[in-house]
Design a protein around this motif. Structure first.
Motif, PDB file in Angstrom:
ATOM      1  N   HIS A   1       9.620  -8.532 108.135  1.00  0.00           N
ATOM      2  CA  HIS A   1      10.644  -7.816 107.210  1.00  0.00           C
ATOM      3  C   HIS A   1      11.454  -8.838 106.278  1.00  0.00           C
ATOM      4  N   ARG A   2      11.651  -9.907 107.056  1.00  0.00           N
ATOM      5  CA  ARG A   2      12.346 -10.959 106.231  1.00  0.00           C
ATOM      6  C   ARG A   2      11.754 -11.566 105.111  1.00  0.00           C
ATOM      7  N   LEU A   3      10.322 -11.678 105.510  1.00  0.00           N
ATOM      8  CA  LEU A   3       9.366 -12.221 104.444  1.00  0.00           C
ATOM      9  C   LEU A   3       9.377 -11.351 102.961  1.00  0.00           C
ATOM     10  N   SER A   4       9.542  -9.918 103.253  1.00  0.00           N
ATOM     11  CA  SER A   4       9.497  -9.140 102.017  1.00  0.00           C
ATOM     12  C   SER A   4      10.821  -9.135 101.295  1.00  0.00           C
ATOM     13  N   PHE A   5      11.981  -9.633 102.031  1.00  0.00           N
ATOM     14  CA  PHE A   5      13.195  -9.998 101.375  1.00  0.00           C
ATOM     15  C   PHE A   5      13.364 -11.300 100.449  1.00  0.00           C
ATOM     16  N   LEU A   6      12.328 -11.978 100.887  1.00  0.00           N
ATOM     17  CA  LEU A   6      12.232 -13.490 100.266  1.00  0.00           C
ATOM     18  C   LEU A   6      11.382 -13.177  99.065  1.00  0.00           C
ATOM     19  N   GLY A   7      10.756 -12.060  98.942  1.00  0.00           N
ATOM     20  CA  GLY A   7      10.056 -11.824  97.763  1.00  0.00           C
ATOM     21  C   GLY A   7       8.568 -11.748  97.910  1.00  0.00           C
ATOM     22  N   TYR A   8       8.229 -11.928  99.099  1.00  0.00           N
ATOM     23  CA  TYR A   8       6.622 -11.843  99.043  1.00  0.00           C
ATOM     24  C   TYR A   8       6.004 -10.267  99.598  1.00  0.00           C
ATOM     25  N   ASN A   9       5.097 -10.186  99.046  1.00  0.00           N
ATOM     26  CA  ASN A   9       4.203  -8.775  99.323  1.00  0.00           C
ATOM     27  C   ASN A   9       3.631  -9.050 100.423  1.00  0.00           C
ATOM     28  N   VAL A  10       4.291  -8.412 101.752  1.00  0.00           N
ATOM     29  CA  VAL A  10       3.751  -8.580 102.840  1.00  0.00           C
ATOM     30  C   VAL A  10       2.491  -7.687 103.202  1.00  0.00           C
TER      31      VAL A  10
END
Lengths: 313, 251, 440
Positions: free
Chosen positions: C194-203
């Motif tokens: 979840h956090r990863l996607s808000f750091l700009g990564y396409n999970v």
């Protein structure tokens, strides 16, 4: 017409049987968030218990005793295994039940050998209920359907009409809240786990005599039952019923359909082209009857992941 | 300080029957520090979720940097220059502090699909990671697992990760929740420093923080903005007094 | 760190030297160990590193095997690739099928992800026997290794070296990937997507790529298997293979890169060794797995790490009584279990039951076990395992007490071991938290 009626009857009975096993699984998942891999092991245990007991006591008492024993097994698994690893999370619990199912299957092989048993429907129940299109329809099939229906009603009434049912439902939907309200949630968990296992055991005891009782029956049914609970919606009893019937009927009907994609294309005048492609195109629906449930599950998971009647997203 | 960098236009959001956001218009100017305040349940967190892409608005437009972003996935919105922190600490607990920040830093170097370069050899990433850790004063905890940090250190890490993509707009959701006075003072100074030259939208319950930190304040009550203005204007606004401040400030 | 590097290097040298030391059948066994190790390692990229538990990895193993067979040339057809490069076919087809399957399955997380992987594998398993041209129907396909590069590939030794080079290469590649930016992101995917996607990564893309890479490496393992037995049939898609790899990986330990490799190698070795001695190997394996899940969630690798950390913390002199007591306890309990299981198996076997019925109410004949005769009716036959269990339990208690005394004596020292303990618990706990969040 004959094909239709027979398929309808057989499919319904098979679906009802699936429901008997999946009911416990879906309740357990809804309540504890644990996808219990060992659930169909209780189905298998039920069948083997009943088979063993029959050598000593008569049919019905051994069915009842097998049900109780399977339920006891469920309680042991919850109390002494699952509860210990609860703090490690759901993935861990899933893996533990997976390991237990593995052990149970191997123990069955150890005790009874790696081949089907001669567990049979007793002679006293081996007669036809009615004649249909000149063939006898076994009364035992109807009996299985009846037991399953009766059980559905019983569980449904228990959950919707009694105080125990209300506590259980609240523990399913809001376990923390139920705990805060002073209910003994671990006890409820253990109870539901036990009842779920007993239901699976009952299904096994009854169905094992009609279908086959062998050490692979847990795994074979296991994957189908997963399909049922996912399609119906994890945690939903009504959904499990609906999905069981859909899967029971679709596999029962598919067996008799000898059409393939080639025929479909032939309908549009492209039959030869499709025939030339071979492979998937030539697969007959009948040979895909085992595949259909999985295809259905994939579609449901992608289109409506909460299942047909699932409430939790 | 003239053109809005982020604006919402008549944004609505309902959950079932509950109409949480009822037509919000907001304009955040470039370089502005803006606080959103309001009583519990006013929809502040929902507002942040709508802007950052966690939720899709039912109606209305959200524009970041002249581009419509409503309904875009979070990573796209992040690429357009917006980063956020979370009310409940949202980090990678099983990885070290350094690793947490480095993952956040790597993004702007486009390293998502880099399978052939050794990350330790990419020096500018390491340098930027170190400088961010220094900024949020976590250099000493470089090799500690993020999950083992104290609460306020985790909040600092959260802000460091938010900064790492060098965003133009920063959304901070209750960064001071659960902090002591000293920690709060430090955090205010930190936020003031790191948001220099960026736009900030902050939700916060600590009114001292809100009034000292923000250029302007918007008041959200039951899903509607009832007032926007400088801290002094808000302090003196009778409707705000009535709806919100009346209870909390005088109490 | 230097020690472990040295150990790994030594292990590799040893692996290359093995054919000179061991007999042919043992070299074959090591060949199987290597393939299982690569399979588990590839599986762990998805399961341990990215935190996505797949129950259908047999599909990619099988796909790799069949792709390699097709490339090998079925029934005398010409080979598409020279023999040493054949696993490339498994890798490519594995990667592509992983890309497709991963795109679907990584749309969901947690239990749903596991169920999709299971459904996809079962889909393939049920369809495979009907797709004759691809999988050769019920009988399966067979091929033949052609000579290449001046090697005949007719002998087991040639095959062994082919497997060894590919397995080391593939595992090395996977290890290298963990050191790249992408490799670090995979860990973050497990920790908090979840956090990863808000750091700009396409999970979703990240998950799909990871799935595909895991399927690619699994495909290589399948390909190597196909090369060494020159045949395959649809049974390879069976759930059993998917279960095996889950068991091996977790017994080895998912949190350490070498864990699954170790687990698979050890379990395959014992599996081979035990298959001559007992019919109940799978039962023991299941018991080991459950014990690991209940008492040692970090697996063999976690145990080794705990041991080395403790050896650093306490002097060996202080530690050895605890270790000795633990070993004695393990030995006694193992003996008790093995004795009971083997005894039961012999008594319950069909042959013996026939004999017993012939005895006609008289005493049942003795059972041959561990070079001795045991009477099923005698007290010794059942008393012995009971004594073993009781003694084992007593030694467990002794070891625990010793351990507690040791810990209390040094409680003021820094708690290195605890942090290792916590490492395992924390990742699972964060997983738990994530699941809860998903449910909400």
């Amino acid at each position: 017409m004959e094909y239709f009626t027979i398929s309808l009857l057989n499919g319904t009975v098979y679906g009802l049987l699936l429901f008997m096993v999946s009911a416990g699984l879906t309740l357990i998942f809804g309540m504890m968030g644990v996808l219990n891999f060992a659930h169909t092991s209780f189905y298998m245990l039920g069948a083997y218990f009943a088979y063993t007991l029959q050598k000593y006591i008569s049919f019905w008492p051994s069915i009842i005793l097998a049900t109780v024993l399977a339920g006891g097994g469920g309680i042991v698994v919850e109390r002494y295994f699952l509860r210990r690893v609860h703090r490690y999370g759901h993935a861990h619990e899933l893996l533990l039940t997976f390991g237990l199912s593995y052990i149970i299957a191997e123990l069955i092989k150890l005790f009874y050998g790696n081949y089907p048993t001669n567990y049979r429907v007793p002679e006293s129940l081996h007669f036809s209920a009615f004649q249909i299109f000149g063939t006898d329809y076994p009364v035992y099939r109807l009996l299985m359907g009846g037991i399953s229906l009766g059980m559905f009603l019983l569980v449904y009434l228990l959950l919707s009409r009694t105080r125990v049912g209300i506590v259980v439902r609240s523990a399913i939907y809001r376990p923390r809240m139920a705990e805060a309200l002073g209910h003994n949630v671990p006890l409820v968990f253990m109870g539901v786990f036990g009842v779920g296992a007993a239901l699976a055991g009952l299904a096994g005891a009854v169905a094992g005599a009609f279908y086959t009782t062998n050490p692979n029956m847990a795994l074979e049914l296991g994957v189908i039952v997963f399909v049922v609970v996912v399609v119906g919606g994890l945690g939903s009893l009504e959904g499990a019923m609906l999905a069981s019937l859909i899967i029971g009927l679709s596999s029962s009907f598919a067996v008799g359909i000898d059409l393939s994609l080639v025929d479909l294309f032939a309908f549009f005048g492209a039959g030869e082209w499709a025939q030339g492609l071979g492979g998937l195109m030539e697969l007959k629906v009948s040979s895909l009857s085992a595949t259909i449930p999985f295809a259905l599950m994939l579609i449901i998971l992608l289109v409506r992941p909460s299942g047909l009647l699932g409430e939790k997203g | 300080m003239t053109a809005p960098i982020l604006s919402m236009d008549a944004v609505h959001k309902s959950f079932g029957d509950a109409h949480i956001i009822r037509g919000v218009d907001i304009e955040l100017l470039a370089g502005e520090r803006r606080a959103v305040i309001g009583p519990n349940g006013a929809g502040k967190s929902t507002l942040f979720h709508l802007i950052s892409g966690q939720l899709k608005p039912d109606k209305g437009q959200i524009i970041l940097n002249d581009q419509e972003i409503q309904g875009l996935p979070p990573q796209r919105i992040n690429h357009l220059g917006l980063a956020r922190s979370f009310q409940i600490t949202n980090i990678f607990p099983g990885l070290t502090v350094f690793e947490n920040v480095r993952i956040a830093v790597s993004q702007r170097h486009g390293l998502q699909y880099s399978l052939w370069r050794l990350i330790d050899r990419i020096h500018n990433v390491s340098e930027q990671t170190d400088s961010i850790m220094e900024k949020v004063r976590l250099s000493a905890n470089r090799d500690t697992l993020a999950g083992e940090l104290s609460y306020s250190e985790q909040r600092a890490l959260e802000i460091g990760m938010t900064l790492a993509s060098d965003p133009r707009v920063i959304l901070l959701d209750e960064p001071m929740a659960g902090m002591s006075h000293e920690e709060t003072d430090y955090m205010v100074a930190l936020i003031r420093e790191v948001t220099q030259g960026r736009s900030l939208l902050i939700v916060e319950h600590d009114m001292d923080v809100v009034f000292s930190l923000s250029d302007r304040i918007s008041v959200l009550v039951y899903g509607e903005l009832i007032a926007t203005g400088t801290p002094d204007e808000i302090r003196n606004d009778s409707r705000v007094q009535e709806a919100y401040l009346g209870e909390e400030v005088s109490a | 760190m230097k020690h472990s590097r040295f150990l790994i290097l030594a292990a590799i040298v040893l692996l290359f030297a093995l054919p000179a030391i061991l007999s042919h059948s043992l070299v074959n066994a090591v060949n199987q160990m290597l393939i299982a190790a690569l399979f588990a390692c590839a599986f762990n990229l998805l399961c341990g590193q990215a935190g996505m538990l797949s129950f259908g990895h047999a599909a990619y193993f099988g796909i790799g095997a069949f792709a390699t067979l097709h490339a090998m040339g079925i029934m005398g057809q010409e080979s598409l690739l020279p023999t040493p490069l054949l696993p490339l076919a498994g890798a490519c087809v594995g990667f592509l099928s992983g890309l497709a399957a991963g795109w679907f399955s990584t749309k969901r997380t947690g239990v749903y992800f596991s169920m999709i992987t299971l459904a996809l594998a079962e889909l393939l398993h049920t369809m495979a026997p009907h797709l004759r041209s691809l999988f050769g129907g019920e009988a399966g396909l067979s091929g033949m290794r052609y000579p290449a590069l001046g090697l005949t590939f007719g002998s087991d030794i040639h095959v062994y070296y082919l497997t060894l080079v590919w397995v080391l290469g593939a595992i090395g590649l996977q290890y290298y990937i963990t050191l790249t930016p992408y490799g670090r992101l995979v860990l973050a995917l497990r920790e908090n997507s979840h956090r990863l996607s808000f750091l700009g990564y396409n999970v979703h893309h990240l998950g799909t790529l990871t799935f595909a890479l895991s399927a690619m490496l699994t495909g290589i393992a399948g390909g190597l298997q196909a090369i060494s037995i020159e045949a395959s049939n649809y049974a390879i898609f069976d759930m059993h293979l998917s279960s095996e790899v889950v068991l091996n990986t977790y017994i080895g330990g998912v949190n350490v890169f070498l864990g699954p490799i170790l687990g698979a190698a050890v379990m395959t070795f014992f599996g081979n060794a035990a298959s001559d001695l007992t019919r109940n190997w799978l039962l023991y394996k299941g018991i080991i797995f459950v014990l690991v899940m209940m008492f040692m969630p970090t697996g063999i690798a976690g145990l080794v790490m705990m041991l080395t950390a403790n050896l650093r913390k306490y002097s060996a002199l202080l530690l050895w009584p605890v270790l000795l007591l633990s070993c004695i306890a393990t030995f006694l309990l193992t003996m008790g279990t093995v004795f009971t299981v083997e005894m039961m198996q012999r008594i319950l076997s069909q042959d013996y039951q026939m004999l017993a019925q012939m005895s006609d109410g008289g005493e049942w004949p003795p059972v041959q076990l561990f070079g001795r005769q045991w009477l099923p009716g005698s007290l010794i036959s059942w008393g012995l395992p009971v004594v073993l269990f009781v003694a084992g339990g007593y030694f467990v208690k002794l070891a625990k007490n010793r351990w507690r005394v040791l810990q209390e004596a040094s409680s003021d020292q820094s708690s290195e071991t605890d942090s290792i303990h916590n490492l395992g618990e924390m990742t699972t706990e964060s997983e738990h938290e994530l699941n809860e969040r998903e449910k909400a």
